[in-house]
Design a protein around this motif. Sequence first.
Motif, PDB file in Angstrom:
ATOM      1  N   TRP A 132       0.512  -1.164  -0.081  1.00  0.00           N
ATOM      2  CA  TRP A 132       0.367   0.233  -0.234  1.00  0.00           C
ATOM      3  C   TRP A 132       1.202   1.233   0.251  1.00  0.00           C
ATOM      4  O   TRP A 132       0.599   2.323  -0.471  1.00  0.00           O
ATOM      5  N   MET A 133       2.192   0.969   0.398  1.00  0.00           N
ATOM      6  CA  MET A 133       3.103   2.096   0.764  1.00  0.00           C
ATOM      7  C   MET A 133       3.871   2.256  -1.150  1.00  0.00           C
ATOM      8  O   MET A 133       3.468   3.458  -0.946  1.00  0.00           O
ATOM      9  N   ASN A 134       3.805   2.191  -1.653  1.00  0.00           N
ATOM     10  CA  ASN A 134       4.157   1.205  -3.231  1.00  0.00           C
ATOM     11  C   ASN A 134       2.870   1.734  -4.250  1.00  0.00           C
ATOM     12  O   ASN A 134       3.257   2.140  -4.713  1.00  0.00           O
ATOM     13  N   LEU A 135       1.814   1.767  -3.460  1.00  0.00           N
ATOM     14  CA  LEU A 135       0.953   2.338  -4.158  1.00  0.00           C
ATOM     15  C   LEU A 135       0.287   3.693  -3.779  1.00  0.00           C
ATOM     16  O   LEU A 135      -0.386   4.191  -4.991  1.00  0.00           O
ATOM     17  N   VAL A 136       0.576   4.481  -3.004  1.00  0.00           N
ATOM     18  CA  VAL A 136       0.584   5.721  -1.994  1.00  0.00           C
ATOM     19  C   VAL A 136       1.462   6.069  -3.446  1.00  0.00           C
ATOM     20  O   VAL A 136       1.293   7.538  -3.948  1.00  0.00           O
ATOM     21  N   LEU A 154      10.269  -3.247  -9.830  1.00  0.00           N
ATOM     22  CA  LEU A 154      10.684  -3.968  -9.800  1.00  0.00           C
ATOM     23  C   LEU A 154      10.413  -5.532  -8.432  1.00  0.00           C
ATOM     24  O   LEU A 154       9.810  -5.803  -8.424  1.00  0.00           O
ATOM     25  N   VAL A 155      10.249  -4.447  -7.532  1.00  0.00           N
ATOM     26  CA  VAL A 155       9.842  -5.186  -6.423  1.00  0.00           C
ATOM     27  C   VAL A 155       8.471  -6.126  -5.736  1.00  0.00           C
ATOM     28  O   VAL A 155       8.216  -7.142  -5.691  1.00  0.00           O
ATOM     29  N   PHE A 156       7.244  -4.665  -6.847  1.00  0.00           N
ATOM     30  CA  PHE A 156       6.371  -5.925  -6.743  1.00  0.00           C
ATOM     31  C   PHE A 156       6.122  -7.016  -7.512  1.00  0.00           C
ATOM     32  O   PHE A 156       6.051  -8.182  -7.394  1.00  0.00           O
ATOM     33  N   PHE A 157       6.928  -7.299  -9.274  1.00  0.00           N
ATOM     34  CA  PHE A 157       6.445  -8.087  -9.449  1.00  0.00           C
ATOM     35  C   PHE A 157       7.774  -9.271 -10.003  1.00  0.00           C
ATOM     36  O   PHE A 157       7.579 -10.285 -10.505  1.00  0.00           O
TER      37      PHE A 157
END
Length: 286
Positions: free
Chosen positions: A119-123, A246-249
């Motif tokens: 969620w922080m990466n979404l923000v 990169l971190v997500f996928f």
Amino acid sequence: LVVAAICMNTVSAADDGILVLPDSWPTWWIVVSVVLSCLQVCVAICAVVFLRATLSKKAVRESSYNIYLVLIVFPDALLNFSTGILSVIRLLFNEQSLKLVVLALWSFCVTFYYMANFWMNLVIGYEIHKLARLSHRRMKTKPPLLRRVYTQGGCVYIASSLIAIWMALEVPWSPVHTDEGGATAFGSLEGGMFTKVQGMVIFAFFTFLIPSVYVLFISFDIWRRKLLPNSGRTKVLSLFFLRILLVFFAFYIPSILAGLVKSATKSMAAWYVLHVVRALLEISQA
């Protein structure tokens, strides 16, 4: 490190490597566990040093994007430190009640880690996308205010903590429970509110489904409209956003999907994939 993580965590297909009795472990497995625990604590200490260095300098902490980095690093430090300490505890103590407490704490830290990171990466993705859109229209823009950053981080942390507590509690209305073998399993306790499938859906929905879909959407929009050229003044933002992708996928989503498949099918292949990805994630964090 990859091989060591697999050796430590593949004691059997029926457990999560958390409540295994030390007497059943070969000596070299115990050595590997202790070494990995020490590495995790070292990674956590490095993260704390980074946090202190960032927050101790006024010019650095006045940058909103530096604070975003701090808000991302803190869950990493918490998970690595708690996992390292709890791994040692499970080796040194054999009381079942203590191990159940250890499992609950570990479950909380893992859920908080994934929720807070996603969620922080979404923000951050939202703010970068907004900045890129306005810049593309030749509109004067500024980074988000620090008050806004702290508010966003506080909301994400509070929500992540509440969901993590909900999933860590051994109550009939929790979507996760500990089975007879001491493994974390989806679904409520017997006679509880949620089935196994419902528990998996709830976990996926709160942790990674919404953030992943949103990040995919803004990634496609940035690529289609060429909002972040990898050169000039947008190069830094482009690299920052590339780090999110990169971190997500490459790490988070494969790790969670492998965990869901392992929990649903007890597949050894998913078990190996899960811990290889986790070990690679440790390397990337270091």
